[in-house]
Design a protein around this motif. Structure first.
Motif, PDB file in Angstrom:
ATOM      1  N   UNK A  58     -56.195   8.581   0.812  1.00 44.43           N
ATOM      2  CA  UNK A  58     -56.543   7.299   0.210  1.00 44.43           C
ATOM      3  C   UNK A  58     -56.224   7.304  -1.286  1.00 44.43           C
ATOM      4  N   UNK A  59     -56.530   8.430  -1.930  1.00 48.02           N
ATOM      5  CA  UNK A  59     -56.263   8.522  -3.370  1.00 48.02           C
ATOM      6  C   UNK A  59     -54.761   8.490  -3.640  1.00 48.02           C
ATOM      7  N   UNK A  60     -54.001   9.230  -2.810  1.00 51.21           N
ATOM      8  CA  UNK A  60     -52.547   9.266  -3.004  1.00 51.21           C
ATOM      9  C   UNK A  60     -51.937   7.895  -2.801  1.00 51.21           C
ATOM     10  N   UNK A  61     -52.355   7.220  -1.743  1.00 49.65           N
ATOM     11  CA  UNK A  61     -51.790   5.897  -1.458  1.00 49.65           C
ATOM     12  C   UNK A  61     -52.235   4.899  -2.524  1.00 49.65           C
ATOM     13  N   UNK A  62     -53.491   5.069  -2.995  1.00 52.24           N
ATOM     14  CA  UNK A  62     -53.970   4.191  -4.054  1.00 52.24           C
ATOM     15  C   UNK A  62     -53.154   4.321  -5.324  1.00 52.24           C
ATOM     16  N   UNK A  63     -52.585   5.496  -5.546  1.00 54.46           N
ATOM     17  CA  UNK A  63     -51.721   5.693  -6.708  1.00 54.46           C
ATOM     18  C   UNK A  63     -50.313   5.181  -6.441  1.00 54.46           C
ATOM     19  N   UNK A  64     -49.847   5.428  -5.223  1.00 52.79           N
ATOM     20  CA  UNK A  64     -48.458   5.064  -4.907  1.00 52.79           C
ATOM     21  C   UNK A  64     -48.266   3.557  -4.789  1.00 52.79           C
ATOM     22  N   UNK A  65     -49.267   2.884  -4.234  1.00 47.75           N
ATOM     23  CA  UNK A  65     -49.092   1.458  -3.973  1.00 47.75           C
ATOM     24  C   UNK A  65     -48.783   0.655  -5.237  1.00 47.75           C
ATOM     25  N   UNK A  66     -49.605   0.781  -6.317  1.00 51.81           N
ATOM     26  CA  UNK A  66     -49.237   0.018  -7.527  1.00 51.81           C
ATOM     27  C   UNK A  66     -47.885   0.435  -8.078  1.00 51.81           C
ATOM     28  N   UNK A  67     -47.555   1.730  -7.941  1.00 53.71           N
ATOM     29  CA  UNK A  67     -46.257   2.179  -8.448  1.00 53.71           C
ATOM     30  C   UNK A  67     -45.135   1.451  -7.729  1.00 53.71           C
ATOM     31  N   UNK A  68     -45.210   1.398  -6.419  1.00 49.65           N
ATOM     32  CA  UNK A  68     -44.161   0.730  -5.651  1.00 49.65           C
ATOM     33  C   UNK A  68     -44.135  -0.764  -5.959  1.00 49.65           C
ATOM     34  N   UNK A  69     -45.309  -1.373  -6.066  1.00 53.75           N
ATOM     35  CA  UNK A  69     -45.321  -2.812  -6.320  1.00 53.75           C
ATOM     36  C   UNK A  69     -44.833  -3.124  -7.731  1.00 53.75           C
ATOM     37  N   UNK A  70     -45.183  -2.249  -8.704  1.00 52.77           N
ATOM     38  CA  UNK A  70     -44.651  -2.458 -10.058  1.00 52.77           C
ATOM     39  C   UNK A  70     -43.141  -2.293 -10.058  1.00 52.77           C
ATOM     40  N   UNK A  71     -42.659  -1.288  -9.307  1.00 54.74           N
ATOM     41  CA  UNK A  71     -41.215  -1.110  -9.190  1.00 54.74           C
ATOM     42  C   UNK A  71     -40.582  -2.357  -8.597  1.00 54.74           C
ATOM     43  N   UNK A  72     -41.233  -2.896  -7.569  1.00 49.31           N
ATOM     44  CA  UNK A  72     -40.689  -4.095  -6.925  1.00 49.31           C
ATOM     45  C   UNK A  72     -40.639  -5.256  -7.914  1.00 49.31           C
ATOM     46  N   UNK A  73     -41.697  -5.383  -8.758  1.00 49.64           N
ATOM     47  CA  UNK A  73     -41.710  -6.477  -9.724  1.00 49.64           C
ATOM     48  C   UNK A  73     -40.627  -6.289 -10.786  1.00 49.64           C
ATOM     49  N   UNK A  74     -40.450  -5.026 -11.206  1.00 48.73           N
ATOM     50  CA  UNK A  74     -39.395  -4.765 -12.187  1.00 48.73           C
ATOM     51  C   UNK A  74     -38.032  -5.107 -11.596  1.00 48.73           C
ATOM     52  N   UNK A  75     -37.850  -4.745 -10.347  1.00 48.69           N
ATOM     53  CA  UNK A  75     -36.578  -5.054  -9.679  1.00 48.69           C
ATOM     54  C   UNK A  75     -36.397  -6.556  -9.565  1.00 48.69           C
TER      55      UNK A  75
END
Lengths: 449, 132
Positions: A180-197
């Motif tokens: 849960x902690x790992x996914x909680x960290x990864x999810x915003x990273x991926x979504x921020x990446x998606x927004x930057x893209x």
């Protein structure tokens, strides 16, 4: 002879009784073996449940198959020997001495998987007491198996399994927390990446749209128009300079004409001087009557001299003006020639720059399209990643369900080691149907009611 | 994931006992321009819904304290929630469970894992359907 007959008469019934007793013992032993085999099957079913739970909770390989599962033959044999007060014999022992008699340990196949153990006497003189003792020993064996061996084995199993179950639950909880902690960290990273893209893609689209609307082409044409306007202005200036040179030429010609006129005036002045000189001579010949005329002739000659000087001054000035006009005309002609060269060079530069800008424009459009394709691909991959990141929710539910299975199994074991408890329904109904049916991370379906 | 603006901006109540699923739903919907409030189970969502204007509910099924279908039934009993879209987002795929969801008053059934673009499209669709 009589004794022999009496002996035979005694031995025959004794042998028959012995045979009947032996058969009864054999049947009881087989029954007991079958009972133990039933318990063994229950134990194996329990082990299978534990194995299934272990498989569901992948990653916890430390859960062992309980060591208390013995082979039925060893259990029966050891129980029988303990009932007779004999220490366990090494495997393969076939004869043993107990209570002053020699026993034969014989294993009889009960079914495909189990054997029954029979204890028989090889003493031909054994009597009914011995048989009774043997039967009692076997009964004790049964009681021991039922009330001692099984409780001991099940207690041992409980003592081993319950800590394992508890440990497995703790480890499952730990795994859930970590995931849960790992996914909680990864999810915003991926979504921020998606927004930057997405922002990058918007910028790329703006450039592509601008290129599609020919913004750069318009710029190039405007630059070309500006350069052409400048060239035309330069050409106009050059034309003006050429006109100026022509005008200067015409002015020079006029000045030359003026100089010629003044040369004629100078000639007239000289003739006038000669006439005044002649008039002065004639006035001298006339004497006093010619004195007034001599004064006029003098004034005329002075006027002619001044005219000659004035004409000379004008001719000198006109000569200098002609020289200046010629210089100005030469500079104007040089300027016209230089402007023509500059115009040709400027037009050539504009044409070359236009070609370069057009080429740059085409390359830019191509690069932006490639960038746009790349960002679209990245966006698609980010979407897939976000979908895949939800694996943790599926895994978390699978682990939670596996933990519940372990708890159910532990509760079943904790009910007690007795046969009646084992035969009773489980303390809790095992949730055999998992709430997670997915076997892949493909996005799920949608149904609108 | 869709770079275009949503059909309309709404307030979504996301209910899930998984923190990261709540986070994914929240980031996905707010990224598309919606507002999102979250709850960790049905009871918490029910309490939140009493005092918060909600336009759409997105709930998990298997949760502690109060499960998703109980939440759906409880919300439908409130007049204000009688017609708002309530979507169930769950790992459950069984036909029987779906039928129970339909009977409870759910608007739709989405099986996890969800595709962000699909989720946004479904939200737009059920919202537009309600408006229409």
């Amino acid at each position: 002879m009589v004794l022999v007959l009496v002996g035979i008469a005694f031995l025959v019934p004794a042998t028959i009784v012995l045979a009947v007793c032996a058969e009864r013992l054999r049947r009881r032993a087989l029954t007991f073996a079958a009972l133990l085999a039933h318990e063994q099957q229950r134990s194996e079913a329990l082990v299978e449940q534990l194995d299934a739970a272990r498989l569901r909770a992948r990653g916890f390989e430390s859960i062992d198959v309980p060591a208390w599962i013995e082979t039925p033959a060893e259990r029966i044999e050891n129980a029988a020997l303990r009932a007779l007060g004999v220490a366990a014999q090494p495997p393969g022992t076939e004869h043993l001495l107990a209570r002053g008699r020699t026993y034969i340990v014989r294993r009889v196949p009960a079914d495909d998987m189990h054997v029954a153990v029979l204890l028989e006497w090889d003493d031909s003189s054994a009597n009914v007491r011995a048989l009774t003792a043997a039967e009692r020993a076997l009964r004790e064996c049964q009681l021991a198996c039922a009330d001692h061996v099984e409780p001991v084995a099940l207690n041992a199993a409980r003592e081993r399994i319950i800590p394992l179950v508890s440990g497995a639950r703790d480890e499952i909880g730990q795994a859930r927390t970590l995931i849960d902690e790992a996914v909680g960290t990864l999810t915003p990273s991926f979504l921020n990446l998606e927004r930057a893209v997405r922002a990058q893609q918007a910028a790329a689209r703006a450039v592509v749209d601008d290129a599609a609307s020919d913004g750069i082409g318009r710029f190039v044409r405007a630059a070309e128009d500006l350069a052409e306007t400048s060239a035309r202005r330069l050409a106009d200036q050059s034309s003006n300079a050429a006109s100026l040179a022509d005008s200067l030429l015409r002015v020079g010609t006029s000045v030359e004409g003026i100089v010629g006129v003044f040369a004629q005036i100078e000639g007239i002045a000289q003739q006038t001087t000669m006439l005044a000189l002649n008039a002065t001579i004639e006035a001298a010949h006339a004497g006093d009557r010619g004195a007034g005329f001599a004064v006029v002739a003098h004034e005329v000659r002075r006027l002619a001299d001044r005219t000659t000087l004035l004409a000379a001054d004008v001719r000198n000035l006109a000569g200098r003006a002609q020289t200046e006009l010629e210089d100005a005309r030469s500079r104007a002609i040089q300027a016209v020639e230089a402007d023509g060269e500059r115009i040709r060079a400027a037009r050539s530069d504009v044409a070359r720059t236009s070609d370069e800008v057009s080429s740059l424009h085409r390359n830019l459009v191509e690069a932006v399209k490639t960038l746009n394709d790349g960002t679209t691909e990245i966006e698609r991959e980010v979407r897939r990643s976000i979908t895949a990141l939800q694996f943790h929710d599926l895994v978390e539910q699978v682990l939670r369900h596996a933990a519940n299975r372990l708890v159910d199994a532990a509760a079943d074991i904790e009910q007690g080691p007795t046969r009646s408890a084992l035969l009773a329904p489980p303390a809790r109904t095992l949730a055999l149907v998992s709430p997670v049916a997915q076997h892949s991370l493909a996005a799920g379906g949608v149904e609108l009611f | 994931m869709e770079s275009t603006a949503p059909a309309m901006t709404i307030t979504i109540l996301a209910v899930d006992d998984s923190a990261s699923i709540r986070q994914m739903v929240s980031l996905t919907t707010t990224g598309a321009g919606h507002r999102c409030v979250t709850a960790t189970n049905g009871a918490e969502a029910l309490a939140l819904a009493q005092n918060t204007p909600i336009d759409l509910v997105l709930t998990d099924q298997n949760m502690p304290v109060m499960d998703g279908l109980t939440l759906v039934r409880s919300l439908r009993a409130i007049p204000r929630f009688s017609s708002i879209p309530i979507l169930v987002l769950t790992t459950e795929t069984g036909e029987e469970m779906r039928a129970r969801g339909r009977s409870a008053g759910a608007t739709g059934w989405l099986t996890k894992p969800f595709d962000p673009a699909t989720l946004l499209a479904v939200i737009d669709r059920v919202t537009a359907r309600r408006v229409a």
